[in-house]
Design an enzyme around this catalytic site. Structure first.
Site, PDB file in Angstrom:
ATOM      1  N   GLU A  44       0.866  -1.193   0.000  1.00  9.19           N
ATOM      2  CA  GLU A  44       0.000   0.000   0.000  1.00  9.19           C
ATOM      3  C   GLU A  44       0.894   1.232   0.000  1.00  9.19           C
ATOM      4  O   GLU A  44       1.798   1.344   0.825  1.00  9.19           O
ATOM      5  CB  GLU A  44      -0.919  -0.022   1.227  1.00  9.19           C
ATOM      6  CG  GLU A  44      -1.682   1.264   1.492  1.00  9.19           C
ATOM      7  CD  GLU A  44      -2.544   1.737   0.316  1.00  9.19           C
ATOM      8  OE1 GLU A  44      -3.354   0.954  -0.190  1.00  9.19           O
ATOM      9  OE2 GLU A  44      -2.362   2.917  -0.102  1.00  9.19           O
ATOM     10  N   GLY A  52      -8.053   1.371   1.795  1.00  8.56           N
ATOM     11  CA  GLY A  52      -8.506   1.938   0.524  1.00  8.56           C
ATOM     12  C   GLY A  52      -9.688   2.885   0.625  1.00  8.56           C
ATOM     13  O   GLY A  52      -9.989   3.441   1.702  1.00  8.56           O
ATOM     14  N   THR A  53     -10.357   3.059  -0.493  1.00 17.13           N
ATOM     15  CA  THR A  53     -11.440   4.046  -0.627  1.00 17.13           C
ATOM     16  C   THR A  53     -12.630   3.701   0.259  1.00 17.13           C
ATOM     17  O   THR A  53     -13.154   4.552   0.982  1.00 17.13           O
ATOM     18  CB  THR A  53     -11.894   4.093  -2.104  1.00 17.13           C
ATOM     19  OG1 THR A  53     -10.756   4.398  -2.912  1.00 17.13           O
ATOM     20  CG2 THR A  53     -12.974   5.132  -2.323  1.00 17.13           C
ATOM     21  N   GLY A 192     -23.094  16.455 -10.508  1.00 13.26           N
ATOM     22  CA  GLY A 192     -23.237  15.010 -10.693  1.00 13.26           C
ATOM     23  C   GLY A 192     -24.373  14.445  -9.862  1.00 13.26           C
ATOM     24  O   GLY A 192     -24.347  14.541  -8.636  1.00 13.26           O
ATOM     25  N   GLY A 193     -25.370  13.889 -10.544  1.00  9.23           N
ATOM     26  CA  GLY A 193     -26.532  13.315  -9.852  1.00  9.23           C
ATOM     27  C   GLY A 193     -26.501  11.800  -9.860  1.00  9.23           C
ATOM     28  O   GLY A 193     -27.536  11.144  -9.977  1.00  9.23           O
ATOM     29  N   GLU A 215     -27.100  17.877 -12.954  1.00 14.76           N
ATOM     30  CA  GLU A 215     -26.813  16.621 -13.656  1.00 14.76           C
ATOM     31  C   GLU A 215     -26.918  16.868 -15.164  1.00 14.76           C
ATOM     32  O   GLU A 215     -27.921  17.383 -15.649  1.00 14.76           O
ATOM     33  CB  GLU A 215     -27.818  15.548 -13.197  1.00 14.76           C
ATOM     34  CG  GLU A 215     -27.875  14.299 -14.042  1.00 14.76           C
ATOM     35  CD  GLU A 215     -26.533  13.561 -14.179  1.00 14.76           C
ATOM     36  OE1 GLU A 215     -25.907  13.283 -13.154  1.00 14.76           O
ATOM     37  OE2 GLU A 215     -26.123  13.301 -15.331  1.00 14.76           O
ATOM     38  N   ARG A 281     -15.535   8.331 -10.971  1.00 17.31           N
ATOM     39  CA  ARG A 281     -14.148   8.074 -10.573  1.00 17.31           C
ATOM     40  C   ARG A 281     -13.385   7.502 -11.752  1.00 17.31           C
ATOM     41  O   ARG A 281     -13.981   6.920 -12.660  1.00 17.31           O
ATOM     42  CB  ARG A 281     -14.128   7.107  -9.383  1.00 17.31           C
ATOM     43  CG  ARG A 281     -14.855   7.707  -8.170  1.00 17.31           C
ATOM     44  CD  ARG A 281     -14.860   6.771  -6.989  1.00 17.31           C
ATOM     45  NE  ARG A 281     -13.549   6.452  -6.483  1.00 17.31           N
ATOM     46  CZ  ARG A 281     -12.873   7.176  -5.595  1.00 17.31           C
ATOM     47  NH1 ARG A 281     -13.370   8.290  -5.107  1.00 17.31           N
ATOM     48  NH2 ARG A 281     -11.679   6.780  -5.181  1.00 17.31           N
ATOM     49  N   HIS A 449     -43.716 -10.720  10.788  1.00 16.92           N
ATOM     50  CA  HIS A 449     -44.574  -9.542  10.601  1.00 16.92           C
ATOM     51  C   HIS A 449     -44.552  -8.720  11.880  1.00 16.92           C
ATOM     52  O   HIS A 449     -44.538  -9.309  12.963  1.00 16.92           O
ATOM     53  CB  HIS A 449     -45.990 -10.031  10.292  1.00 16.92           C
ATOM     54  CG  HIS A 449     -47.013  -8.934  10.270  1.00 16.92           C
ATOM     55  ND1 HIS A 449     -47.201  -8.132   9.173  1.00 16.92           N
ATOM     56  CD2 HIS A 449     -47.901  -8.518  11.221  1.00 16.92           C
ATOM     57  CE1 HIS A 449     -48.178  -7.263   9.428  1.00 16.92           C
ATOM     58  NE2 HIS A 449     -48.610  -7.467  10.663  1.00 16.92           N
TER      59      HIS A 449
HETATM   60  P1  FAD Z   1      -9.398   1.248  -3.497  1.00 16.22           P
HETATM   61  O1  FAD Z   1     -10.249   0.996  -2.330  1.00 16.22           O
HETATM   62  O2  FAD Z   1      -9.401   2.590  -4.093  1.00 16.22           O
HETATM   63  O3  FAD Z   1      -7.918   0.837  -3.052  1.00 16.22           O
HETATM   64  C1  FAD Z   1      -6.816   1.010  -3.861  1.00 16.22           C
HETATM   65  C2  FAD Z   1      -5.591   1.214  -2.979  1.00 16.22           C
HETATM   66  O4  FAD Z   1      -4.445   1.094  -3.795  1.00 16.22           O
HETATM   67  C3  FAD Z   1      -5.531   2.586  -2.347  1.00 16.22           C
HETATM   68  O5  FAD Z   1      -5.412   2.466  -0.957  1.00 16.22           O
HETATM   69  C4  FAD Z   1      -4.295   3.236  -2.976  1.00 16.22           C
HETATM   70  O6  FAD Z   1      -3.593   4.082  -2.081  1.00 16.22           O
HETATM   71  C5  FAD Z   1      -3.465   2.010  -3.341  1.00 16.22           C
HETATM   72  N1  FAD Z   1      -2.521   2.222  -4.448  1.00 16.22           N
HETATM   73  C6  FAD Z   1      -2.754   2.850  -5.627  1.00 16.22           C
HETATM   74  N2  FAD Z   1      -1.659   2.815  -6.407  1.00 16.22           N
HETATM   75  C7  FAD Z   1      -0.702   2.157  -5.700  1.00 16.22           C
HETATM   76  C8  FAD Z   1       0.646   1.805  -5.973  1.00 16.22           C
HETATM   77  N3  FAD Z   1       1.247   2.112  -7.123  1.00 16.22           N
HETATM   78  N4  FAD Z   1       1.320   1.130  -5.023  1.00 16.22           N
HETATM   79  C9  FAD Z   1       0.743   0.792  -3.834  1.00 16.22           C
HETATM   80  N5  FAD Z   1      -0.533   1.118  -3.540  1.00 16.22           N
HETATM   81  C10 FAD Z   1      -1.245   1.774  -4.465  1.00 16.22           C
HETATM   82  N6  FAD Z   1     -19.201   0.828  -3.032  1.00 16.22           N
HETATM   83  C11 FAD Z   1     -20.144  -0.021  -2.547  1.00 16.22           C
HETATM   84  O7  FAD Z   1     -20.178  -1.204  -2.930  1.00 16.22           O
HETATM   85  N7  FAD Z   1     -21.073   0.423  -1.619  1.00 16.22           N
HETATM   86  C12 FAD Z   1     -21.083   1.691  -1.166  1.00 16.22           C
HETATM   87  O8  FAD Z   1     -21.914   2.046  -0.331  1.00 16.22           O
HETATM   88  C13 FAD Z   1     -20.118   2.593  -1.666  1.00 16.22           C
HETATM   89  N8  FAD Z   1     -20.106   3.889  -1.240  1.00 16.22           N
HETATM   90  C14 FAD Z   1     -19.168   4.739  -1.742  1.00 16.22           C
HETATM   91  C15 FAD Z   1     -19.183   6.065  -1.318  1.00 16.22           C
HETATM   92  C16 FAD Z   1     -18.248   6.959  -1.815  1.00 16.22           C
HETATM   93  C17 FAD Z   1     -18.288   8.399  -1.360  1.00 16.22           C
HETATM   94  C18 FAD Z   1     -17.239   6.502  -2.727  1.00 16.22           C
HETATM   95  C19 FAD Z   1     -16.186   7.440  -3.250  1.00 16.22           C
HETATM   96  C20 FAD Z   1     -17.215   5.190  -3.146  1.00 16.22           C
HETATM   97  C21 FAD Z   1     -18.182   4.295  -2.671  1.00 16.22           C
HETATM   98  N9  FAD Z   1     -18.203   2.961  -3.088  1.00 16.22           N
HETATM   99  C22 FAD Z   1     -19.171   2.111  -2.612  1.00 16.22           C
HETATM  100  C23 FAD Z   1     -17.206   2.446  -4.047  1.00 16.22           C
HETATM  101  C24 FAD Z   1     -16.089   1.687  -3.328  1.00 16.22           C
HETATM  102  O9  FAD Z   1     -15.549   2.497  -2.315  1.00 16.22           O
HETATM  103  C25 FAD Z   1     -15.011   1.282  -4.322  1.00 16.22           C
HETATM  104  O10 FAD Z   1     -15.604   0.594  -5.393  1.00 16.22           O
HETATM  105  C26 FAD Z   1     -13.986   0.357  -3.679  1.00 16.22           C
HETATM  106  O11 FAD Z   1     -13.422   0.953  -2.545  1.00 16.22           O
HETATM  107  C27 FAD Z   1     -12.888   0.005  -4.684  1.00 16.22           C
HETATM  108  O12 FAD Z   1     -11.955  -0.819  -4.063  1.00 16.22           O
HETATM  109  P2  FAD Z   1     -10.549  -1.120  -4.751  1.00 16.22           P
HETATM  110  O13 FAD Z   1      -9.901  -2.159  -3.898  1.00 16.22           O
HETATM  111  O14 FAD Z   1     -10.717  -1.381  -6.170  1.00 16.22           O
HETATM  112  O15 FAD Z   1      -9.724   0.241  -4.678  1.00 16.22           O
END
Ligand code: FAD
Length: 473
Positions: A44, A52-53, A192-193, A215, A281, A449
């Site tokens: 990471e 992550g996100t 964005g909607g 939107e 995104r 129920h």
């Molecule tokens: P990420 O979680 O983005 O993780 C990628 C990681 O890789 C990051 O930590 C980054 O720092 C690391 N990285 C990048 N490049 C490198 C590198 N070169 N070397 C080492 N590390 C690196 N999804 C749902 O299913 N339900 C929800 O309710 C939901 N709500 C959301 C609300 C918001 C506001 C947002 C923005 C997103 C939401 N999502 C939701 C979407 C969800 O968060 C993402 O689809 C998911 O987190 C993606 O996971 P990932 O593992 O692909 O990437």
């Protein structure tokens, strides 16, 4: 932390599976691969983004904030008239601290409990592919039998005049920046909607902001297959109940931080305190040397098959970086599939039924087919949620459940809902669809129920012609 190792240590081990990115796809893949006996390293780049996100700026913090804000809203809007007296005050700082505690708790769970127990090692550093079986972190070259790219995504920035200056000055923010706010802006314009714009718009409205959503497409939630969902949310809920201003078929042409103005394609200029950019995104593919090792990238995303394989045999990809659905739910399964295939199993992900959810109030959820009600091949029914006793007791008398079934077989093939706990019911509906359940079967069952999940059962009964809660039509 005991799971953490240095890049020098990492260099001296021959890893079976090296995962780049500790988000949903990466973390879940790492654990699954370790369960299957592989020697796993998780890399990471940002210590503050472990998880992550989803954990830091996505699913988790939004749900925690919605939970707190929903209580505040329900108390102040309904329950003060139903026997609860309150001098409630919303402490924004404490609310955001509660969100941070939750994030830390989840990260600690992985770092101190899950990863060590399965033997997953973690390296903090930016990874770059050196060859199809090696990765460079700093000066160290780490060898791997298989590699998973799970580098996720970042907020997309639309090409709008003034956007960069707006971001620099803090007048414009992304969804990532939203979680760093220390006060709630009086007025916000959301560009964005889609799901993120609607979710954060709901949150901001309940926190007291005056919200406008702009939107570019002709409806809210344009990626949802049933247009009625976005239209109902925009009209009956956001405009009528909340007074949120929704401008569809409109785009933002300029962000002007000097004057606190946003200019729109319809000629309007709006004065606001903040602009929230929520136009989607984009995958993190830069700096990975994908071209150098020959990994195919199309439209900015890594191409994968249903086995999470890229075109390079030793390299897998999973999650947002594949640009498929940008959902944690999908990222998890893609990651697990990659791990299992790296362990020589033959796993694949089924993309045919992906539940889609928006955590608005009321929630929206959708899975399966949508059909026109005039199409004779299908039964299409829409049941108002107001017939459910729990719904009315909980002051949530709005929304509906739409069921699509095949007329001849009676098989349930679609579920589209706006209403309380839609996010929970959609998984039940997906199971019913997957298992080929028919309308005739459901009406013989006894269910608990009064519960929200009866909304699904009652809607299926309506489609079967046996719903006893509605007047004759
Ligand atoms: P990420 O979680 O983005 O993780 C990628 C990681 O890789 C990051 O930590 C980054 O720092 C690391 N990285 C990048 N490049 C490198 C590198 N070169 N070397 C080492 N590390 C690196 N999804 C749902 O299913 N339900 C929800 O309710 C939901 N709500 C959301 C609300 C918001 C506001 C947002 C923005 C997103 C939401 N999502 C939701 C979407 C969800 O968060 C993402 O689809 C998911 O987190 C993606 O996971 P990932 O593992 O692909 O990437």
């Amino acid at each position: 932390m005991s799971v953490e190792i240095t890049s020098r240590d990492a260099e001296n081990t021959r890893w079976d599976f090296v995962v780049i990115g500790s988000g949903t796809a990466g973390a879940d893949a790492a654990v699954r691969a370790a369960q299957l006996g592989l020697k796993v390293l998780l890399i990471e780049r940002d210590r503050n983004r472990l998880g992550g996100t989803c954990v830091n700026v996505g699913c988790v913090p939004t749900k925690k904030l919605l939970y707190i804000v929903d209580h505040y809203y329900e108390l102040s809007k309904y329950l003060v008239n139903e026997g609860l007296s309150t001098n409630m005050k919303l402490d924004i700082k404490a609310m955001f601290e509660a969100k941070d505690r939750l994030i830390n708790q989840i990260i600690a769970w992985y770092m101190f409990r899950v990863f060590p127990s399965w033997g997953v090692k973690v390296l903090i550093g930016e990874a770059r592919l050196e060859s199809p079986r090696s990765i460079k972190v700093g000066d160290s070259v780490i060898e791997a039998r298989n590699i998973l790219i799970a580098t996720g995504s970042r907020p997309k920035l639309p090409p709008i005049k003034g956007i960069e200056q707006g971001l620099r000055r803090g007048f414009a923010i992304t969804s990532d920046d939203f979680f760093l706010l220390d006060s709630i802006p009086e007025s916000v314009l959301i560009i964005g909607g889609g799901a993120i714009g609607v979710e954060l718009g709901t949150l901001l409205y309940k926190l007291g902001s005056r919200v406008t959503i702009v939107e570019v497409m002709d409806r809210l939630l344009p990626t949802f297959p049933d247009p009625e969902l976005g239209n109902y949310l925009a009209g009956k809920v956001m405009k009528e109940m909340y007074g949120i201003d929704i401008k569809v078929s409109t785009s933002v042409t300029e962000i002007d931080p000097d004057n606190g103005l946003v200019r729109l394609s319809n000629g309007e200029s709006l004065k606001v305190n903040k602009v929230l950019i929520a136009v989607g995104r984009e995958p993190n593919t830069e700096g990975l040397n994908l071209e150098g090792v020959g990994v195919e990238v199309r439209n900015g995303a890594i191409t994968v098959d249903d086995h999470s394989r890229t075109n390079v045999p030793s390299i897998y990809a999973a999650g947002d970086v594949t640009g498929k659905y940008m959902l944690a739910s999908v990222a998890k399964v893609q990651g697990i599939v990659a791990a299992e295939n790296a362990a020589s199993l033959n796993s694949r992900i089924d993309y045919s039924l992906i539940p889609m959810v928006v955590f608005s109030d009321p929630e929206i959820a959708s899975v399966g087919t949508i059909a026109n009600k005039d199409d004779p091949k299908y039964i299409v029914t829409k049941m108002p949620n107001i017939i459910n006793y729990r719904v009315i007791a909980y002051n949530k008398p709005y929304g509906w459940v739409k069921i699509i079934a095949e007329r001849v077989s009676g098989k349930i093939i679609g579920f589209h809902m706006i209403g309380p706990w839609a996010s929970e019911l959609v998984n039940m509906a997906a199971m019913a669809i997957r298992k080929g359940l028919t309308l005739g079967e459901v009406k013989e069952w006894v269910v608990a129920h009064p519960v929200f999940s009866e909304l699904l059962i009652d809607a299926l009964e309506l489609a079967a012609g046996s719903n006893v809660y509605l007047p004759r039509r």
